[in-house]
Design a protein around this motif. Structure first.
Motif, PDB file in Angstrom:
ATOM      1  N   GLN A   1       0.223  -0.423 -26.411  1.00 55.26           N
ATOM      2  CA  GLN A   1      -0.771   0.696 -25.988  1.00 55.26           C
ATOM      3  C   GLN A   1      -1.756   0.291 -24.783  1.00 55.26           C
ATOM      4  O   GLN A   1      -1.735  -1.112 -24.536  1.00 55.26           O
ATOM      5  CB  GLN A   1      -1.880   0.990 -26.998  1.00 55.26           C
ATOM      6  N   THR A   2      -2.243   1.071 -23.730  1.00 59.18           N
ATOM      7  CA  THR A   2      -2.825   0.615 -22.655  1.00 59.18           C
ATOM      8  C   THR A   2      -4.284   0.087 -22.840  1.00 59.18           C
ATOM      9  O   THR A   2      -5.333   0.948 -23.812  1.00 59.18           O
ATOM     10  CB  THR A   2      -2.935   1.466 -21.573  1.00 59.18           C
ATOM     11  N   TYR A   3      -4.789  -0.974 -22.633  1.00 59.12           N
ATOM     12  CA  TYR A   3      -6.184  -1.405 -22.620  1.00 59.12           C
ATOM     13  C   TYR A   3      -6.857  -1.154 -21.501  1.00 59.12           C
ATOM     14  O   TYR A   3      -8.205  -0.715 -21.338  1.00 59.12           O
ATOM     15  CB  TYR A   3      -6.388  -2.884 -23.361  1.00 59.12           C
ATOM     16  N   ALA A   4      -6.293  -1.418 -20.340  1.00 61.64           N
ATOM     17  CA  ALA A   4      -7.104  -1.337 -19.072  1.00 61.64           C
ATOM     18  C   ALA A   4      -5.852  -0.993 -17.876  1.00 61.64           C
ATOM     19  O   ALA A   4      -4.780  -1.425 -17.920  1.00 61.64           O
ATOM     20  CB  ALA A   4      -7.714  -2.530 -18.616  1.00 61.64           C
ATOM     21  N   THR A   5      -6.284  -0.213 -16.947  1.00 62.41           N
ATOM     22  CA  THR A   5      -5.368   0.131 -15.979  1.00 62.41           C
ATOM     23  C   THR A   5      -5.797   0.521 -14.570  1.00 62.41           C
ATOM     24  O   THR A   5      -7.033   1.091 -14.566  1.00 62.41           O
ATOM     25  CB  THR A   5      -4.319   1.227 -16.394  1.00 62.41           C
ATOM     26  N   VAL A   6      -5.234   0.110 -13.478  1.00 58.00           N
ATOM     27  CA  VAL A   6      -5.631   0.471 -12.093  1.00 58.00           C
ATOM     28  C   VAL A   6      -4.587   0.551 -11.308  1.00 58.00           C
ATOM     29  O   VAL A   6      -3.643  -0.203 -11.455  1.00 58.00           O
ATOM     30  CB  VAL A   6      -6.956  -0.470 -11.648  1.00 58.00           C
ATOM     31  N   THR A   7      -4.474   1.222 -10.330  1.00 57.91           N
ATOM     32  CA  THR A   7      -3.463   1.591  -9.234  1.00 57.91           C
ATOM     33  C   THR A   7      -3.928   0.579  -8.236  1.00 57.91           C
ATOM     34  O   THR A   7      -5.115   0.277  -7.891  1.00 57.91           O
ATOM     35  CB  THR A   7      -3.028   2.647  -8.623  1.00 57.91           C
ATOM     36  N   LEU A   8      -2.983  -0.191  -7.238  1.00 55.91           N
ATOM     37  CA  LEU A   8      -3.077  -0.660  -6.178  1.00 55.91           C
ATOM     38  C   LEU A   8      -3.886  -0.117  -5.373  1.00 55.91           C
ATOM     39  O   LEU A   8      -4.849  -0.651  -4.538  1.00 55.91           O
ATOM     40  CB  LEU A   8      -2.061  -1.665  -5.708  1.00 55.91           C
ATOM     41  N   GLN A   9      -3.583   1.121  -5.181  1.00 59.27           N
ATOM     42  CA  GLN A   9      -4.134   2.153  -4.269  1.00 59.27           C
ATOM     43  C   GLN A   9      -5.752   2.144  -4.467  1.00 59.27           C
ATOM     44  O   GLN A   9      -6.373   2.221  -3.442  1.00 59.27           O
ATOM     45  CB  GLN A   9      -3.519   3.487  -4.371  1.00 59.27           C
TER      46      GLN A   9
ATOM     47  N   LEU B   1       0.820  -1.130  -0.145  1.00 55.78           N
ATOM     48  CA  LEU B   1      -0.127   0.001   0.023  1.00 55.78           C
ATOM     49  C   LEU B   1       0.869   1.255   0.207  1.00 55.78           C
ATOM     50  O   LEU B   1       0.280   2.197  -0.120  1.00 55.78           O
ATOM     51  CB  LEU B   1      -1.091  -0.117   1.322  1.00 55.78           C
ATOM     52  N   ILE B   2       2.050   1.185   0.082  1.00 52.33           N
ATOM     53  CA  ILE B   2       2.921   2.296   0.035  1.00 52.33           C
ATOM     54  C   ILE B   2       4.036   2.439  -0.860  1.00 52.33           C
ATOM     55  O   ILE B   2       3.863   3.067  -1.815  1.00 52.33           O
ATOM     56  CB  ILE B   2       3.793   2.682   1.501  1.00 52.33           C
ATOM     57  N   ASP B   3       4.824   1.348  -0.903  1.00 50.35           N
ATOM     58  CA  ASP B   3       5.710   1.189  -2.123  1.00 50.35           C
ATOM     59  C   ASP B   3       5.285   0.916  -3.426  1.00 50.35           C
ATOM     60  O   ASP B   3       5.724   1.778  -4.383  1.00 50.35           O
ATOM     61  CB  ASP B   3       6.868  -0.074  -1.688  1.00 50.35           C
ATOM     62  N   ASP B   4       4.221   0.154  -3.616  1.00 50.64           N
ATOM     63  CA  ASP B   4       3.546  -0.288  -4.880  1.00 50.64           C
ATOM     64  C   ASP B   4       2.392   0.616  -5.190  1.00 50.64           C
ATOM     65  O   ASP B   4       1.720   0.329  -6.096  1.00 50.64           O
ATOM     66  CB  ASP B   4       3.536  -1.777  -5.051  1.00 50.64           C
ATOM     67  N   ALA B   5       1.797   1.447  -4.095  1.00 48.36           N
ATOM     68  CA  ALA B   5       0.629   1.810  -4.129  1.00 48.36           C
ATOM     69  C   ALA B   5       0.255   2.494  -5.616  1.00 48.36           C
ATOM     70  O   ALA B   5      -0.746   2.489  -6.137  1.00 48.36           O
ATOM     71  CB  ALA B   5       0.422   2.937  -3.005  1.00 48.36           C
ATOM     72  N   ARG B   6       1.000   3.463  -6.268  1.00 44.84           N
ATOM     73  CA  ARG B   6       0.788   4.277  -7.056  1.00 44.84           C
ATOM     74  C   ARG B   6       1.396   3.626  -8.564  1.00 44.84           C
ATOM     75  O   ARG B   6       1.064   4.339  -9.436  1.00 44.84           O
ATOM     76  CB  ARG B   6       1.408   5.872  -6.927  1.00 44.84           C
ATOM     77  N   THR B   7       1.925   2.395  -8.406  1.00 44.34           N
ATOM     78  CA  THR B   7       2.189   1.911  -9.539  1.00 44.34           C
ATOM     79  C   THR B   7       1.137   1.347 -10.369  1.00 44.34           C
ATOM     80  O   THR B   7       0.446   0.464  -9.736  1.00 44.34           O
ATOM     81  CB  THR B   7       3.183   0.778  -9.151  1.00 44.34           C
ATOM     82  N   PRO B   8       0.909   1.744 -11.457  1.00 45.00           N
ATOM     83  CA  PRO B   8      -0.406   1.393 -12.320  1.00 45.00           C
ATOM     84  C   PRO B   8      -0.138  -0.073 -12.832  1.00 45.00           C
ATOM     85  O   PRO B   8       1.098  -0.483 -13.023  1.00 45.00           O
ATOM     86  CB  PRO B   8      -0.724   2.416 -13.327  1.00 45.00           C
ATOM     87  N   LEU B   9      -0.968  -0.910 -12.541  1.00 43.04           N
ATOM     88  CA  LEU B   9      -1.191  -2.300 -13.337  1.00 43.04           C
ATOM     89  C   LEU B   9      -1.834  -2.126 -14.755  1.00 43.04           C
ATOM     90  O   LEU B   9      -2.945  -1.503 -14.797  1.00 43.04           O
ATOM     91  CB  LEU B   9      -1.933  -3.239 -12.452  1.00 43.04           C
ATOM     92  N   ILE B  10      -1.221  -2.572 -15.724  1.00 42.91           N
ATOM     93  CA  ILE B  10      -1.496  -2.471 -16.902  1.00 42.91           C
ATOM     94  C   ILE B  10      -1.626  -3.241 -17.868  1.00 42.91           C
ATOM     95  O   ILE B  10      -0.836  -4.184 -17.669  1.00 42.91           O
ATOM     96  CB  ILE B  10      -0.696  -1.212 -17.755  1.00 42.91           C
ATOM     97  N   ILE B  11      -3.065  -3.546 -18.512  1.00 46.62           N
ATOM     98  CA  ILE B  11      -3.098  -4.634 -19.331  1.00 46.62           C
ATOM     99  C   ILE B  11      -2.956  -4.058 -20.764  1.00 46.62           C
ATOM    100  O   ILE B  11      -3.585  -2.958 -21.216  1.00 46.62           O
ATOM    101  CB  ILE B  11      -4.450  -5.369 -19.387  1.00 46.62           C
TER     102      ILE B  11
ATOM    103  N   ARG C   1       3.513  -2.195 -15.387  1.00 49.20           N
ATOM    104  CA  ARG C   1       3.538  -3.552 -15.700  1.00 49.20           C
ATOM    105  C   ARG C   1       2.690  -3.743 -16.768  1.00 49.20           C
ATOM    106  O   ARG C   1       1.655  -3.455 -16.835  1.00 49.20           O
ATOM    107  CB  ARG C   1       2.832  -4.407 -14.539  1.00 49.20           C
ATOM    108  N   ALA C   2       3.425  -4.413 -17.862  1.00 43.79           N
ATOM    109  CA  ALA C   2       2.741  -4.711 -19.001  1.00 43.79           C
ATOM    110  C   ALA C   2       2.670  -5.966 -19.382  1.00 43.79           C
ATOM    111  O   ALA C   2       3.546  -6.817 -19.355  1.00 43.79           O
ATOM    112  CB  ALA C   2       3.714  -3.942 -20.011  1.00 43.79           C
ATOM    113  N   PHE C   3       1.532  -6.392 -19.744  1.00 42.95           N
ATOM    114  CA  PHE C   3       1.299  -7.780 -20.138  1.00 42.95           C
ATOM    115  C   PHE C   3       0.663  -7.781 -21.382  1.00 42.95           C
ATOM    116  O   PHE C   3      -0.175  -6.864 -22.029  1.00 42.95           O
ATOM    117  CB  PHE C   3       0.133  -8.318 -19.224  1.00 42.95           C
TER     118      PHE C   3
END
Length: 813
Positions: free
Chosen positions: A555-563, A306-316, A806-808
């Motif tokens: 290119q980004t299809y969907a994204t959300v931050t862990l926060q 919730l702190i270190d990875d909080a603002r890192t967006p997860l991206i498909i 993070r790109a998948f």
């Protein structure tokens, strides 16, 4: 004084929190004593009893929700507003239902905790537990060898496979663990020291909340811990009639993963929970979704997530579908290398000039001081400059000059930068080209504005004013200008990212090159961040720098931050060994309260004051000497480093002295479990980047306690006090002896950028000479002030978009 004031007002906040929870612990222990007389069938039947009591408490509101649904379905399809009004009412009722769930769980809590504790005791004291077989038992016996059906009876052994090994259950909850479980159930963060059994603590709120049937998600930082914990604790839950699964064991979008989410208790990694949410938002049919309601999440190593990875967006992401400019990175690379080489020569000249003039007594901000400032502004990581700045008074002179050029809104700063090809702002991780730098990388015969963006608005306005042009001609000319602008902007951006790659990102520090690719190293854990890439072309720039294949842009299809993902849960809780220093941020963003749980046995680890040296060379020499001293005393040593580069440097130094050791960093992550298992043996030396091995205990070998326990040696203070505390926490588990000591030099990044001016003045005043070391509580406090300054800076950064993704590919989407 602070302790006196705390005592005057009735203890600290955490002490008060713990006192409020003690009645629950007392009640749980009363029930625990009562349940000792129950046979196995009666104890297992408690799960059914609890579920019935919960359902009875919810009967009224469930009837109201069903009535509203029936009313909505009865309306004609055309009455959209009518249906919407009813569904809004249903949403309110569901929130009210969640509150009622918490009400009834509060009543059941002491009994449920007692059931789990008594179950743990029975598994500890019996090799086999027999009881009447249930349909779930019969299903489990097909898949699990340690569960067997004998007639109408089921036998559970107390030894089973977990995390690639075999475990024999040997734990029963302490009172402090009951307190920790109560904190988690209340939707707070339980801060518990390393070795205090957070994995066992999680069984208490997991069982209690799973009784409501809404699902419990237990979130870990890596798939090894997710699989291990689901297997380790899973048998306890399954014996009590609950279903357990781990999403990381199953392929995304599969029926098996959907079934895992339907389990009463679901384990998984933070990233997989987040990616499943993204995939569910991309399906065409609701039946294809795998997740259900986000009810209760319990996050292990909550500070990391919730702190270190909080603002890192997860991206498909997926392919762009048209050609992108990967080749341009290689085309511009020679120009950037030429630029960096020129800057190295220039800064060396400024440093030589500064040394000469300052030796003559000329440290004027417009003369000798300016030369020093230019050397620092040009290449702050230059080893010769760092060494010179560690000399008495030099850092103070640099600070004086910097203050002069920062004054009056940096009005004089262009004069300082005009002789540089580019300038670096290390604190803000930025680098900017100067006019001189642009001239250098613009080839002879090329357009002098090859790397300069034009004012496109003026050009477009000029075309509009040209009455001699027809409308079609104006449109055509505008398209040409816009296209040229886009090409030039892309070229300049590529050059900028290459310059960043060469000046701000170091191999074996921020990243490693493995298997023909560039992999990011997590600055907090020292682990490789598989699948993650720096965004905005920076990763491709580093790939060009290291001469590896440049991956195509996506290119980004969907994204959300862990926060944002974890804020969707009705109730969120977490556990960690270190959260108190981030308590304000956790409350500000998540409304999560931090409660420090006392240790079961008083900690006797000795934490020494930092040893501060002038240079890194002296510091590393002292670290090696301390390792030799600890080994001769028969103590194991864990040496914490902040980068792969430092861990390998120390490894070379130890090899020269023929000292056997293990290295645990991003390049050896596959051997992590084995290395950690050996780290507590007498005389063992383990070099590890930051928190490598986190989540597993370092158990002391024979004779180690008598020798003084595990010795922690930190080779550098981390930017975050929390990471230093995590390193210290590897020693002194469950009342074991141990010690920790940090070695610091004025050349360390933290000291250079944020903290060494005050310390440098103290050392200058004390007549400190090279080869000497200073150790004082005042110095340690000054270092912690510098860390707080960085933490505040990082908190500000986390409020802004982050640059790591993070790109998948499509196969995972």
């Amino acid at each position: 004084m602070l302790k006196f004031i705390t005592k005057l007002f009735g203890g600290s906040k955490s002490e008060k929190d713990v006192q409020l929870l003690m009645p629950i612990v007392v009640k749980a222990n009363v029930f625990f004593k009562q349940y000792e007389t129950l046979d196995n069938d009666a104890l297992r039947a408690k799960t059914t009893e609890f579920k019935s009591r919960i359902q009875a408490h919810l009967t009224g509101i469930d009837a109201d929700i069903e009535a509203q649904k029936t009313a909505a379905e009865a309306l004609p399809e055309t009455d959209i507003h009518g249906k919407d009004d009813i569904y809004q009412q249903i949403d309110k009722l569901k929130k009210e239902r969640d509150k009622k769930i918490e009400e009834v769980l509060a009543e059941i809590q002491p009994e449920a905790f007692a059931v789990i504790k008594e179950t743990a005791r029975r598994f500890k004291e019996n090799t086999v537990l027999s009881s009447t077989a249930t349909p779930l038992d019969r299903e489990l016996s097909v898949r699990k060898e340690y569960i067997t059906i004998v007639g109408d009876q089921v036998e559970f052994k107390n030894t089973w496979p977990a995390g690639g090994g075999t475990v024999t259950w040997n734990m029963v909850h302490y009172d402090v663990q009951l307190i920790g479980g109560s904190v988690l159930h209340a939707g707070k963060i339980a801060e518990m020291a390393t070795g205090e059994g957070k994995t066992l603590v999680s069984t208490l709120p997991a069982y209690l909340n799973a009784l409501a049937g809404e699902g419990v998600h237990i979130v870990t930082v890596n798939d090894y811990l997710a699989r291990r914990d689901s297997e380790w604790n899973g048998t306890i839950f399954e014996w009590l009639g609950l279903t357990v699964d781990c999403i990381d064991k199953h392929e995304p979008n599969s029926e098996a993963r959907r079934k895992a989410y339907l389990a009463d208790i679901t384990y998984g990694t933070n990233n997989e929970f987040g990616f499943d949410y993204l995939r569910d938002n991309m399906v065409h049919n609701p039946a294809e979704m795998v997740q259900r309601k986000h009810h209760f999440a319990m996050v292990d190593e909550v500070d990391s997530v919730l702190i270190d990875d909080a603002r890192t967006p997860l991206i498909i992401s997926g392919p762009i579908g048209h050609q992108t400019g990967e080749q341009q990175f290689f085309e511009l690379k020679p120009r950037i290398e030429k630029l960096v080489d020129a800057q190295k020569r220039a800064t060396q000249h400024f440093l030589t000039e500064a040394k000469k003039k300052i030796a003559e007594g000329n440290d004027d901000p417009k003369d000798g001081g300016l030369a020093l400032f230019r050397a620092h502004r040009g290449l702050p990581k230059n080893s010769a400059l760092i060494k010179y700045l560690s000399e008495p008074g030099m850092r103070v002179k640099l600070q004086k000059t910097e203050n002069y050029y920062l004054a009056d809104q940096q009005r004089e700063m262009p004069k300082a930068d005009e002789e540089l090809y580019f300038y670096i702002d290390e604190k803000n991780n930025s680098v900017e080209l100067t006019d001189k730098g642009i001239q250098l990388i613009t080839g002879s015969g090329e357009d002098p504005t090859f790397f300069i963006l034009p004012d496109i608005s003026l050009s477009l306005a000029g075309i509009d004013k040209d009455a001699s042009l027809s409308a079609d001609e104006k449109l055509h000319k505008k398209e040409i200008i816009i296209n040229e602008y886009a090409v030039k902007a892309d070229r300049i951006h590529t050059a900028q990212q290459l310059l960043k790659a060469y000046t701000l990102f170091d191999k074996d520090v921020e990243y490693v090159v493995m298997d023909g690719g560039v992999k990011i190293v997590d600055e907090q854990t020292g682990r490789i961040l598989d699948g993650r890439r720096y965004s905005d072309g920076l990763h491709q720039a580093i790939e060009a720098k290291e001469n590896v294949k440049i991956e195509a842009a996506t290119q980004t299809y969907a994204t959300v931050t862990l926060q944002n993902y974890f804020r969707m849960y009705h109730k969120l809780a977490g556990m960690t060994g270190t959260a108190e220093t981030e308590a304000a941020e956790l409350w500000d963003i998540y409304k999560l309260d931090v409660v420090s749980i006392p240790t079961n046995v008083v900690a006797i680890r000795k934490d020494d004051q930092d040893l501060v040296f002038k240079t890194k060379r002296e510091k590393f020499g002292a670290v090696i000497d301390e390792i030799v001293k600890m080994r001769e005393a028969g103590r194991p040593v864990l040496v914490g480093t902040t980068s792969v580069e430092v861990s390998e440097l120390l490894s070379r130094m130890l090899r020269q002295k023929q000292i056997p050791h293990n290295v645990l960093n991003a390049k050896q992550h596959a051997r992590e479990a084995q290395i950690v298992a050996e780290a507590g043996l007498a005389g063992a030396v383990t070099i590890a980047t930051n928190m490598a091995g986190r989540g597993t205990d370092i158990k002391l070998g024979p004779g180690v306690k008598e020798a003084g326990g595990l010795a922690i040696l930190g080779t550098e203070r981390h930017e975050s006090r929390r990471v230093d505390r995590q390193l210290r926490g590897r020693a002194g588990r469950q009342g074991d002896p141990g010690s920790s000591l940090f070695f610091v030099s004025l050349e360390d990044d933290l000291m250079r950028m944020f903290g060494s001016e005050r310390i440098a003045k103290v050392m200058d005043f004390a007549g400190y000479k090279e080869g000497e070391v200073i150790q004082h509580s005042m110095i340690t406090k000054s270092i912690e002030r510098a860390q707080r300054k960085v933490e505040e800076n990082n908190f500000g950064i986390r409020k802004q978009p982050c640059f790591v993704w993070r790109a998948f590919g499509l196969g995972f989407g």
